[in-house]
Design a protein around this motif. Sequence first.
Motif, PDB file in Angstrom:
ATOM      1  N   HIS A   1       0.821  -1.207   0.000  1.00 57.09           N
ATOM      2  CA  HIS A   1       0.000   0.000   0.000  1.00 57.09           C
ATOM      3  C   HIS A   1       0.856   1.258   0.000  1.00 57.09           C
ATOM      4  O   HIS A   1       1.914   1.327   0.623  1.00 57.09           O
ATOM      5  N   PHE A   2       0.366   2.235  -0.724  1.00 53.01           N
ATOM      6  CA  PHE A   2       1.031   3.525  -0.830  1.00 53.01           C
ATOM      7  C   PHE A   2       1.097   4.191   0.543  1.00 53.01           C
ATOM      8  O   PHE A   2       0.105   4.279   1.249  1.00 53.01           O
TER       9      PHE A   2
ATOM     10  N   VAL B   1      19.232  -0.406  -5.012  1.00 50.43           N
ATOM     11  CA  VAL B   1      18.411  -1.608  -5.185  1.00 50.43           C
ATOM     12  C   VAL B   1      19.286  -2.826  -5.436  1.00 50.43           C
ATOM     13  O   VAL B   1      20.220  -2.789  -6.235  1.00 50.43           O
ATOM     14  N   ASN B   2      18.974  -3.905  -4.750  1.00 51.60           N
ATOM     15  CA  ASN B   2      19.564  -5.198  -5.053  1.00 51.60           C
ATOM     16  C   ASN B   2      18.513  -6.032  -5.776  1.00 51.60           C
ATOM     17  O   ASN B   2      18.628  -6.328  -6.950  1.00 51.60           O
ATOM     18  N   SER B   3      17.460  -6.393  -5.041  1.00 47.18           N
ATOM     19  CA  SER B   3      16.374  -7.167  -5.635  1.00 47.18           C
ATOM     20  C   SER B   3      15.098  -6.925  -4.848  1.00 47.18           C
ATOM     21  O   SER B   3      15.127  -6.883  -3.614  1.00 47.18           O
ATOM     22  N   THR B   4      14.000  -6.736  -5.540  1.00 45.28           N
ATOM     23  CA  THR B   4      12.713  -6.595  -4.863  1.00 45.28           C
ATOM     24  C   THR B   4      11.898  -7.868  -5.070  1.00 45.28           C
ATOM     25  O   THR B   4      12.063  -8.558  -6.086  1.00 45.28           O
ATOM     26  N   PRO B   5      11.023  -8.190  -4.152  1.00 44.77           N
ATOM     27  CA  PRO B   5      10.094  -9.298  -4.405  1.00 44.77           C
ATOM     28  C   PRO B   5       9.086  -8.878  -5.468  1.00 44.77           C
ATOM     29  O   PRO B   5       8.953  -7.685  -5.783  1.00 44.77           O
ATOM     30  N   ILE B   6       8.374  -9.813  -6.033  1.00 41.57           N
ATOM     31  CA  ILE B   6       7.284  -9.489  -6.949  1.00 41.57           C
ATOM     32  C   ILE B   6       6.175  -8.847  -6.118  1.00 41.57           C
ATOM     33  O   ILE B   6       5.775  -9.358  -5.076  1.00 41.57           O
ATOM     34  N   HIS B   7       5.688  -7.701  -6.572  1.00 37.13           N
ATOM     35  CA  HIS B   7       4.685  -6.969  -5.805  1.00 37.13           C
ATOM     36  C   HIS B   7       3.924  -6.033  -6.731  1.00 37.13           C
ATOM     37  O   HIS B   7       4.213  -5.920  -7.923  1.00 37.13           O
ATOM     38  N   MET B   8       2.948  -5.338  -6.177  1.00 38.18           N
ATOM     39  CA  MET B   8       2.256  -4.273  -6.898  1.00 38.18           C
ATOM     40  C   MET B   8       1.815  -3.224  -5.888  1.00 38.18           C
ATOM     41  O   MET B   8       1.842  -3.448  -4.674  1.00 38.18           O
ATOM     42  N   HIS B   9       1.428  -2.046  -6.384  1.00 43.19           N
ATOM     43  CA  HIS B   9       1.038  -0.931  -5.535  1.00 43.19           C
ATOM     44  C   HIS B   9      -0.387  -0.495  -5.845  1.00 43.19           C
ATOM     45  O   HIS B   9      -0.882  -0.703  -6.955  1.00 43.19           O
ATOM     46  N   ASP B  10      -1.009   0.167  -4.865  1.00 43.37           N
ATOM     47  CA  ASP B  10      -2.332   0.744  -5.107  1.00 43.37           C
ATOM     48  C   ASP B  10      -2.228   2.190  -5.582  1.00 43.37           C
ATOM     49  O   ASP B  10      -3.189   2.938  -5.557  1.00 43.37           O
ATOM     50  N   GLY B  11      -1.044   2.575  -6.021  1.00 43.25           N
ATOM     51  CA  GLY B  11      -0.818   3.891  -6.620  1.00 43.25           C
ATOM     52  C   GLY B  11       0.180   3.761  -7.754  1.00 43.25           C
ATOM     53  O   GLY B  11       0.654   2.658  -8.060  1.00 43.25           O
ATOM     54  N   MET B  12       0.503   4.877  -8.392  1.00 39.73           N
ATOM     55  CA  MET B  12       1.493   4.881  -9.467  1.00 39.73           C
ATOM     56  C   MET B  12       2.901   4.959  -8.870  1.00 39.73           C
ATOM     57  O   MET B  12       3.111   5.568  -7.819  1.00 39.73           O
ATOM     58  N   GLU B  13       3.876   4.375  -9.567  1.00 42.75           N
ATOM     59  CA  GLU B  13       5.272   4.460  -9.123  1.00 42.75           C
ATOM     60  C   GLU B  13       6.137   4.956 -10.277  1.00 42.75           C
ATOM     61  O   GLU B  13       6.118   4.388 -11.370  1.00 42.75           O
TER      62      GLU B  13
ATOM     63  N   GLN C   1       6.289   7.573  -5.420  1.00 43.37           N
ATOM     64  CA  GLN C   1       4.996   6.895  -5.415  1.00 43.37           C
ATOM     65  C   GLN C   1       3.894   7.935  -5.292  1.00 43.37           C
ATOM     66  O   GLN C   1       3.983   8.840  -4.462  1.00 43.37           O
ATOM     67  N   CYS C   2       2.865   7.801  -6.137  1.00 47.36           N
ATOM     68  CA  CYS C   2       1.798   8.799  -6.212  1.00 47.36           C
ATOM     69  C   CYS C   2       0.446   8.168  -5.941  1.00 47.36           C
ATOM     70  O   CYS C   2       0.145   7.086  -6.450  1.00 47.36           O
TER      71      CYS C   2
END
Length: 394
Positions: free
Chosen positions: A14-15, A30-42, A91-92
């Motif tokens: 969540h944003f 950044v090294n590595s991020t998990p697979i994810h998504m946001h409820d806003g724009m990035e 993040q917006c």
Amino acid sequence: MDKNFYNTISFMQHFQKQSQFPVSAFLKAVNSTPIHMHDGMELLYVLSGAAQVKISFHTFELRAGDFLLINQFEVHKIQKLEEECVILFLQCDETIFGDEARFFAFDPFYYRNYHIDQVEILKKSMVEIYLSLASDQRLLDVPGGISLPADKISAIDPPTEKVSSISLLTGKIAAICLDHFQMQHFKMTNRAESPFSGSNTKLERVENTIRYIYKEFDHKIMLHKVAKREYIDKYYASHLIKAGTGAPFQEMLSLVRADRAEVLLLGTEMNLSEIAEAVGFSSYQYFVKQFRFYFGMLPQGYRKQYQPQTYPNIAEEDDLLSISEEDWRHQLASKYQIAEKTVSELVLQGSEMEEFLGFLIQEGVAERFLGKKELEVSKIIFQLKEPRIVQDLL
């Protein structure tokens, strides 16, 4: 699928607002991020190094200087490709783009090759917002006093000048993205600009169609119904969609359904038949065929390989910055000729000075924060309401 449904997905992040603003900015190695998504724009601006970004079934390489926008509810993962990869993130809240859902180009190719001057404004605006918000996160280190945590500073509303500045920059980012980088401005299949860039009516029809498909993909969508919504016949609608996006209507619909199926594969335990029905495919067999066409894997194999890589199953890995974040701020301020302001300069303006000093005195930390001599001076200034002297003092 509405927003409430997406909020149930296990790998949703969540944003997080910073203070009262509809944006949040931060810098990371950044090294590595998990697979994810946001409820806003990035929004991403790569400051150094290179990274691989996986968005749905697309994989892109970003290098230093690149800009990228990742849409709301878009499944993605970032992996560094060089020893150090430093990225500025913004993040917006989706509301900065208006009440309607918007879909923007997510291929770095477009931002490298179209409206380059506008992309530079986007990057500079990101930096300005980051520098301004970062000033609230720092500790106030005052000679002869103590460090005051940012959460104490945030108890005071930011001054009008700062609010107006961040609001203006956020509005500028939204306007540029809306005017130049919405999905309908480009052909999605061959990285070309839409032939309708000069026609507002045709662009609006393509935009309405894209938005309608993303909103109603889990229902039965017929071309003649889409055409009826735009008061045109289905043959002209078919021509308009293919000319504008580079893909026929049915292909666009299947693409969106396969893309949304990924969310359910990785973020739920629904079986494949349930997922096929949930995203609107007419049969399980057709779902498997289309998913394999876009993702290059069978759905079950894709789930087995990538579900363990989702948030929060694995933690995000960040590297240590080779130089301090403070040094990065100085470099960015110098590069974009932005005058850096301290926290005290941002807070102690006009009537805000009165609130700030009043807060220090009320909390009983003013003496330790300013020192005895400075405290006596500050009490006089507090009464005179003279911010210039306070700034010199601090």
